[in-house]
Design an enzyme around this catalytic site. Sequence first.
Site, mmCIF file in Angstrom:
data_model
loop_
_atom_site.group_PDB
_atom_site.id
_atom_site.type_symbol
_atom_site.label_atom_id
_atom_site.label_comp_id
_atom_site.label_asym_id
_atom_site.label_seq_id
_atom_site.Cartn_x
_atom_site.Cartn_y
_atom_site.Cartn_z
ATOM 1 N N ALA A 188 -26.422 22.008 5.105
ATOM 2 C CA ALA A 188 -24.921 22.428 4.509
ATOM 3 C C ALA A 188 -24.281 23.548 4.663
ATOM 4 O O ALA A 188 -23.117 23.834 4.329
ATOM 5 C CB ALA A 188 -24.935 22.176 2.902
ATOM 6 N N ALA A 221 -23.026 24.781 7.504
ATOM 7 C CA ALA A 221 -21.794 24.727 8.637
ATOM 8 C C ALA A 221 -21.662 23.114 9.212
ATOM 9 O O ALA A 221 -22.466 22.239 8.386
ATOM 10 C CB ALA A 221 -22.402 25.437 9.937
ATOM 11 N N PHE A 235 -21.111 19.443 9.740
ATOM 12 C CA PHE A 235 -20.861 18.133 9.059
ATOM 13 C C PHE A 235 -21.212 18.255 7.649
ATOM 14 O O PHE A 235 -20.619 18.086 6.582
ATOM 15 C CB PHE A 235 -21.700 17.155 9.618
ATOM 16 C CG PHE A 235 -21.205 16.426 10.805
ATOM 17 C CD1 PHE A 235 -20.052 16.844 11.572
ATOM 18 C CD2 PHE A 235 -22.317 15.894 11.518
ATOM 19 C CE1 PHE A 235 -19.744 16.633 12.938
ATOM 20 C CE2 PHE A 235 -21.890 15.559 13.267
ATOM 21 C CZ PHE A 235 -20.728 15.649 13.708
ATOM 22 N N VAL A 257 -36.295 22.325 6.682
ATOM 23 C CA VAL A 257 -36.601 21.008 6.467
ATOM 24 C C VAL A 257 -37.591 20.821 7.387
ATOM 25 O O VAL A 257 -38.553 19.637 7.195
ATOM 26 C CB VAL A 257 -35.373 20.001 6.572
ATOM 27 C CG1 VAL A 257 -34.252 20.223 5.713
ATOM 28 C CG2 VAL A 257 -34.851 20.099 8.235
ATOM 29 N N TYR A 278 -33.564 14.764 23.083
ATOM 30 C CA TYR A 278 -32.320 14.810 21.830
ATOM 31 C C TYR A 278 -31.980 13.312 21.658
ATOM 32 O O TYR A 278 -31.974 12.942 20.601
ATOM 33 C CB TYR A 278 -31.164 15.389 22.187
ATOM 34 C CG TYR A 278 -29.835 15.328 21.360
ATOM 35 C CD1 TYR A 278 -30.167 16.098 19.958
ATOM 36 C CD2 TYR A 278 -29.061 14.809 21.665
ATOM 37 C CE1 TYR A 278 -29.032 15.997 19.273
ATOM 38 C CE2 TYR A 278 -27.951 14.527 20.642
ATOM 39 C CZ TYR A 278 -27.935 15.039 19.598
ATOM 40 O OH TYR A 278 -27.100 14.885 18.381
ATOM 41 N N GLY A 325 -19.601 10.701 17.727
ATOM 42 C CA GLY A 325 -19.490 11.167 19.108
ATOM 43 C C GLY A 325 -19.359 12.544 19.206
ATOM 44 O O GLY A 325 -19.691 13.501 18.309
ATOM 45 N N GLU A 354 -20.582 23.970 15.487
ATOM 46 C CA GLU A 354 -21.607 24.681 16.215
ATOM 47 C C GLU A 354 -22.503 23.868 17.039
ATOM 48 O O GLU A 354 -23.458 24.608 17.643
ATOM 49 C CB GLU A 354 -22.169 25.662 14.996
ATOM 50 C CG GLU A 354 -21.609 26.603 13.940
ATOM 51 C CD GLU A 354 -22.492 27.098 13.250
ATOM 52 O OE1 GLU A 354 -23.769 26.954 12.889
ATOM 53 O OE2 GLU A 354 -21.763 28.141 12.597
#
Length: 251
Positions: free
Chosen positions: A9, A11, A13, A60, A152, A183, A188
């Site tokens: 949280a 940065a 989205f 996480v 990725y 998309g 960042e």
Amino acid sequence: MGIVLITGATAGFGQACAITYAGKGYDVIITGRRKERLEALQTQLTQEFGINVLALNFDVRKEEEVKAVLGTIPEDWRKIDILVNNAGLAAGLSTIDEGSTDDWDAMIDTNVKGLLYVSRTVIPWMRSRTMGHIINIGSTAAKLVYAKGNVYCATKAAVDAISQGMRIDLLPYRIKVTAIHPGAAETEFSMVRFKGDEDKAKEVYKGFIPLTAQDVADVVYYCTSLPPHVCINDLVMTPLQQANAYYIDKK
């Protein structure tokens, strides 16, 4: 309104989601590795919106930290209505034979294992209440592999598959599961992928108007604001000039 938990949280989205939900009256649990940013966001949300905020500083990727910090929150905070599994990253952009194994580990540990660790902790709380909504942030990279995106793309394809499995497993408990696949979005993200190279990061978004973090937060909120009997299972969103993970019309 309820309680929403948002990972990553500090940065992008995640931060936009935290502000959006706080603005709608939700109490918010925010998590992140950067303690100063986390505390600054906690102060901002409390002062601007007058809601309750629980800031949890942990990684996480580390199962023991997830258990020790998230797994021991007060009982009242465990009544989580919405979990936004947002923490994620892209590290490097190399062919498979030249890829950094450290980058691979960072992406797999964050994007896949981190999502699983957090979900494994929160889901029993949702099951006990026979309600809840899990939002997993994927990517258009989950749907189409592109050159030098190998690992990725694989991690985001895993998020897609895990979301499908969650939806099946949690069906008897009336827990919604939504995978949202953005998309190109100017956050960042590219700065992290290119290890702080600002010129390379800016080049990614030249020639078209990318999504913003707020665009994604608005869609996340929309998916969780629908009637109880409605669930958006899978949603792909792109800027107008992007067709999929590969094709972007830059002009």
